[in-house]
Design a protein around this motif. Structure first.
Motif, PDB file in Angstrom:
ATOM      1  N   GLY A  23    -122.372 102.233  23.511  1.00  0.00           N
ATOM      2  CA  GLY A  23    -122.930 101.117  22.754  1.00  0.00           C
ATOM      3  C   GLY A  23    -121.977 100.559  21.714  1.00  0.00           C
ATOM      4  O   GLY A  23    -122.332  99.613  20.996  1.00  0.00           O
ATOM      5  N   GLY A  24    -120.778 101.131  21.608  1.00  0.00           N
ATOM      6  CA  GLY A  24    -119.811 100.665  20.613  1.00  0.00           C
ATOM      7  C   GLY A  24    -119.103  99.393  21.064  1.00  0.00           C
ATOM      8  O   GLY A  24    -119.011  99.104  22.257  1.00  0.00           O
ATOM      9  N   ARG A  25    -118.548  98.652  20.073  1.00  0.00           N
ATOM     10  CA  ARG A  25    -117.886  97.382  20.391  1.00  0.00           C
ATOM     11  C   ARG A  25    -116.364  97.494  20.375  1.00  0.00           C
ATOM     12  O   ARG A  25    -115.683  96.710  21.039  1.00  0.00           O
ATOM     13  CB  ARG A  25    -118.322  96.304  19.388  1.00  0.00           C
ATOM     14  CG  ARG A  25    -119.810  95.990  19.463  1.00  0.00           C
ATOM     15  CD  ARG A  25    -120.182  94.868  18.516  1.00  0.00           C
ATOM     16  NE  ARG A  25    -121.604  94.532  18.601  1.00  0.00           N
ATOM     17  CZ  ARG A  25    -122.165  93.569  17.887  1.00  0.00           C
ATOM     18  NH1 ARG A  25    -121.456  92.859  17.017  1.00  0.00           N
ATOM     19  NH2 ARG A  25    -123.463  93.326  18.029  1.00  0.00           N
ATOM     20  N   PHE A  54    -118.513 111.552  23.378  1.00  0.00           N
ATOM     21  CA  PHE A  54    -118.034 110.263  22.864  1.00  0.00           C
ATOM     22  C   PHE A  54    -118.889 109.699  21.730  1.00  0.00           C
ATOM     23  O   PHE A  54    -118.470 108.766  21.045  1.00  0.00           O
ATOM     24  CB  PHE A  54    -117.946 109.246  24.015  1.00  0.00           C
ATOM     25  CG  PHE A  54    -116.928 109.621  25.056  1.00  0.00           C
ATOM     26  CD1 PHE A  54    -115.594 109.276  24.882  1.00  0.00           C
ATOM     27  CD2 PHE A  54    -117.289 110.338  26.178  1.00  0.00           C
ATOM     28  CE1 PHE A  54    -114.645 109.635  25.830  1.00  0.00           C
ATOM     29  CE2 PHE A  54    -116.356 110.707  27.136  1.00  0.00           C
ATOM     30  CZ  PHE A  54    -115.020 110.350  26.960  1.00  0.00           C
ATOM     31  N   GLY A  55    -120.085 110.276  21.526  1.00  0.00           N
ATOM     32  CA  GLY A  55    -120.966 109.750  20.492  1.00  0.00           C
ATOM     33  C   GLY A  55    -121.667 108.479  20.942  1.00  0.00           C
ATOM     34  O   GLY A  55    -121.410 107.953  22.037  1.00  0.00           O
ATOM     35  N   HIS A  56    -122.578 107.957  20.099  1.00  0.00           N
ATOM     36  CA  HIS A  56    -123.270 106.721  20.460  1.00  0.00           C
ATOM     37  C   HIS A  56    -123.675 105.956  19.203  1.00  0.00           C
ATOM     38  O   HIS A  56    -123.757 106.511  18.104  1.00  0.00           O
ATOM     39  CB  HIS A  56    -124.503 107.019  21.327  1.00  0.00           C
ATOM     40  CG  HIS A  56    -125.530 107.882  20.665  1.00  0.00           C
ATOM     41  ND1 HIS A  56    -125.747 109.194  21.013  1.00  0.00           N
ATOM     42  CD2 HIS A  56    -126.419 107.618  19.652  1.00  0.00           C
ATOM     43  CE1 HIS A  56    -126.710 109.697  20.256  1.00  0.00           C
ATOM     44  NE2 HIS A  56    -127.141 108.755  19.414  1.00  0.00           N
ATOM     45  N   GLU A  57    -123.919 104.677  19.402  1.00  0.00           N
ATOM     46  CA  GLU A  57    -124.401 103.819  18.331  1.00  0.00           C
ATOM     47  C   GLU A  57    -125.931 103.774  18.370  1.00  0.00           C
ATOM     48  O   GLU A  57    -126.541 104.049  19.400  1.00  0.00           O
ATOM     49  CB  GLU A  57    -123.844 102.401  18.490  1.00  0.00           C
ATOM     50  CG  GLU A  57    -122.334 102.295  18.380  1.00  0.00           C
ATOM     51  CD  GLU A  57    -121.834 102.479  16.964  1.00  0.00           C
ATOM     52  OE1 GLU A  57    -122.663 102.541  16.033  1.00  0.00           O
ATOM     53  OE2 GLU A  57    -120.604 102.574  16.779  1.00  0.00           O
ATOM     54  N   LYS A  58    -126.516 103.439  17.274  1.00  0.00           N
ATOM     55  CA  LYS A  58    -127.968 103.292  17.192  1.00  0.00           C
ATOM     56  C   LYS A  58    -128.442 102.255  18.199  1.00  0.00           C
ATOM     57  O   LYS A  58    -127.868 101.164  18.312  1.00  0.00           O
ATOM     58  CB  LYS A  58    -128.367 102.879  15.779  1.00  0.00           C
ATOM     59  CG  LYS A  58    -129.857 102.702  15.578  1.00  0.00           C
ATOM     60  CD  LYS A  58    -130.161 102.286  14.151  1.00  0.00           C
ATOM     61  CE  LYS A  58    -131.658 102.063  13.945  1.00  0.00           C
ATOM     62  NZ  LYS A  58    -131.973 101.676  12.545  1.00  0.00           N
ATOM     63  N   GLY A  59    -129.474 102.605  18.976  1.00  0.00           N
ATOM     64  CA  GLY A  59    -130.056 101.671  19.940  1.00  0.00           C
ATOM     65  C   GLY A  59    -129.292 101.545  21.232  1.00  0.00           C
ATOM     66  O   GLY A  59    -129.631 100.704  22.074  1.00  0.00           O
ATOM     67  N   SER A  60    -128.263 102.367  21.436  1.00  0.00           N
ATOM     68  CA  SER A  60    -127.449 102.237  22.658  1.00  0.00           C
ATOM     69  C   SER A  60    -128.209 102.692  23.901  1.00  0.00           C
ATOM     70  O   SER A  60    -127.868 102.314  25.017  1.00  0.00           O
ATOM     71  CB  SER A  60    -126.148 103.027  22.520  1.00  0.00           C
ATOM     72  OG  SER A  60    -126.414 104.402  22.249  1.00  0.00           O
ATOM     73  N   PHE A  61    -129.239 103.533  23.721  1.00  0.00           N
ATOM     74  CA  PHE A  61    -130.109 103.928  24.824  1.00  0.00           C
ATOM     75  C   PHE A  61    -131.432 104.402  24.225  1.00  0.00           C
ATOM     76  O   PHE A  61    -131.533 104.607  22.997  1.00  0.00           O
ATOM     77  CB  PHE A  61    -129.465 105.013  25.704  1.00  0.00           C
ATOM     78  CG  PHE A  61    -129.041 106.243  24.935  1.00  0.00           C
ATOM     79  CD1 PHE A  61    -129.930 107.275  24.653  1.00  0.00           C
ATOM     80  CD2 PHE A  61    -127.726 106.370  24.491  1.00  0.00           C
ATOM     81  CE1 PHE A  61    -129.541 108.394  23.954  1.00  0.00           C
ATOM     82  CE2 PHE A  61    -127.320 107.497  23.796  1.00  0.00           C
ATOM     83  CZ  PHE A  61    -128.224 108.512  23.522  1.00  0.00           C
ATOM     84  N   THR A  62    -132.438 104.554  25.058  1.00  0.00           N
ATOM     85  CA  THR A  62    -133.742 104.992  24.579  1.00  0.00           C
ATOM     86  C   THR A  62    -133.621 106.355  23.891  1.00  0.00           C
ATOM     87  O   THR A  62    -133.100 107.299  24.458  1.00  0.00           O
ATOM     88  CB  THR A  62    -134.736 105.108  25.759  1.00  0.00           C
ATOM     89  OG1 THR A  62    -134.800 103.853  26.433  1.00  0.00           O
ATOM     90  CG2 THR A  62    -136.111 105.499  25.261  1.00  0.00           C
ATOM     91  N   GLY A  63    -134.082 106.434  22.659  1.00  0.00           N
ATOM     92  CA  GLY A  63    -133.996 107.681  21.910  1.00  0.00           C
ATOM     93  C   GLY A  63    -132.816 107.742  20.958  1.00  0.00           C
ATOM     94  O   GLY A  63    -132.729 108.663  20.134  1.00  0.00           O
TER      95      GLY A  63
END
Length: 441
Positions: free
Chosen positions: A262-264, A207-216
């Motif tokens: 982490g997406g909106r 699904f991918g992720h946004e910057k800062g959505s989890f540690t690393g």
């Protein structure tokens, strides 16, 4: 005209000699046999481009001989001679898989025409195998041909596929075939093994992720769904996906949109999903390890690939294909496989299926010093007598027993190194772990 070898089988000596005279005059080389049993012996000694045989012979009929030829995986066109007015014999011959039939009495011209036609088709098949385009499926098996026909028919649509089959049967090859025969072929084909990644990482990969959505997560990352936009995403070993991700996948199939970690806002996608599994999803559903609603969403078009042991007539085709491929890739001269080596390959149960056959032929091509692969070049993981080793009280063992024997033997050879064992067997470490857990219980 290049001499072609024709096998003539008839219990009538005069008929054998008459056919021999006709075909020799045409420029063909001929071998004579007085019955089906002798003909099978001749076929062990030499390869023939066509066979012409009487349907009624003592000991073994022409149809029975044809069935034996098919069992050995030979694709030599066989023409059966039937008596005048015996339409039922002609029907029986065609049902058994004869190339064609010819009724007595017949002219020399009729024999020449039908043999020429058989050789022409045989040449076309051989040429097609040598120049098989990438992504095409090599088979003469009726069940596989039906699968290919269905896959070709549904490929232009948006419908998801569920491909089931044992490890090594060619599930990804079939998935690529579907992609290449669809309007999506100019867009990406992306495959991900659901058993090869830890659960948390698999979600981010898909699904991918946004910057800062989890540690690393130091930058935005696009997932496989977005990377496959417009194309095909193959989810290998779907049965190993956890229930949380199964719920997210169900929403993708319903709404055709995803949410990055982490997406909106949801992101619309246009991706064909092909799921594959080597497990019985019915059992996984009963054990509450796979969502029933997801199964129905994926199971719009279900394709079950038969194991190689159930389509033995494909073994010579695949052997020929792999020999040409690895001879070319390794700068080796053109190679052929001897009759005895092919018999060995035909008798082996192939618990690792097509992948195992490919590995064995690759090794044989690389290590053989001769242009002909002989039995000494065929290095099987365990001898054909393994049934005696793993069976109980002289009883034949099941394929599960064969699989267990192969896995445990390979594990022992690698000193219990699961990584090397899984790589050699062509399965994921998680699948190997599950198998070992199953054997302990």
């Amino acid at each position: 005209m290049t001499s072609k070898a024709i096998l003539i089988v008839d219990d009538d000596k005069d008929m054998r000699l008459a056919l021999q005279e006709t075909l020799t005059r045409r420029g063909y080389g001929t071998t004579l046999a007085c019955n089906g049993i002798e003909a099978l012996e001749r076929m062990r000694e030499k390869e023939y481009q066509a066979i012409i045989a009487d349907i009624k012979m003592p000991g073994m009929s022409g149809v029975e001989m044809l069935q034996e030829v098919k069992k050995k995986g030979l694709n030599t066109p066989l023409i059966l001679i039937t008596a005048y007015g015996k339409i039922e014999d002609a029907v029986e011959a065609m049902k058994a898989g004869a190339f064609d039939y010819i009724q007595k009495p017949f002219s020399s011209e009729a024999v020449e025409a039908i043999v020429d036609k058989a050789l022409e088709q045989n040449n076309k098949k051989a040429t097609k195998r040598r120049h098989m385009p990438k992504g095409e499926i090599i088979t003469n098996d009726p069940a596989m041909q039906k699968i290919i026909e269905l896959a070709s028919m549904v490929a232009p649509t948006r419908a998801p596929f569920l491909i089931q089959g044992e490890s090594g049967t060619g599930k990804e090859v079939l998935a690529r075939f579907i992609h290449n025969h669809s309007p999506r072929k100019e867009y990406p084909f992306i495959a991900i093994n659901c058993a090869a990644l830890p659960e948390g990482l698999l979600e981010s990969e898909l699904f991918g992720h946004e910057k800062g959505s989890f540690t690393g997560a130091i930058s935005r990352k696009l997932g496989k769904f977005e990377l496959a936009q417009g194309g095909t995403l193959m989810l290998d070993e779907i049965s190993e996906m956890n229930l949380h991700l199964q719920a997210k996948l169900l929403r993708v199939l319903q709404e055709y949109e995803i949410d990055r970690l982490g997406g909106r806002e949801p992101i619309s996608i246009d991706v064909r999903i092909i799921a594959t599994t080597n497990r019985d999803l019915g059992e996984a559903i009963a054990e509450k390890k796979f969502r029933e609603d997801l199964f129905y969403r994926l199971n719009v078009v279900s394709l079950v690939i038969p194991p190689l042991r159930e389509r033995r007539e494909d073994i010579p085709l695949l052997t020929d294909h792999f020999m040409h491929k690895y001879s070319r890739d390794n700068g080796k001269g053109s190679k052929v496989v001897s009759k005895n080596a092919l018999s060995l390959l035909m008798e082996y149960p192939w618990p690792g299926n097509v992948r195992e056959l490919e590995n064995i032929i690759e090794r044989a091509v690389i290590l053989s010093r001769d242009n002909t692969l002989s039995p000494k070049d065929i290095s099987l993981p365990f001898p054909l007598s393994v049934k005696a080793e793993v069976g109980e009280n002289g009883k034949q063992c099941s394929m599960k027993d064969m699989e267990k024997a192969l896995i445990l033997k390979t594990l022992t050879e690698y000193n219990n190194n699961r990584t090397h064992t899984a790589k050699t067997l062509g399965i994921s470490i998680r699948t190997l772990r599950n198998k070992l857990k199953e054997y302990r219980s």
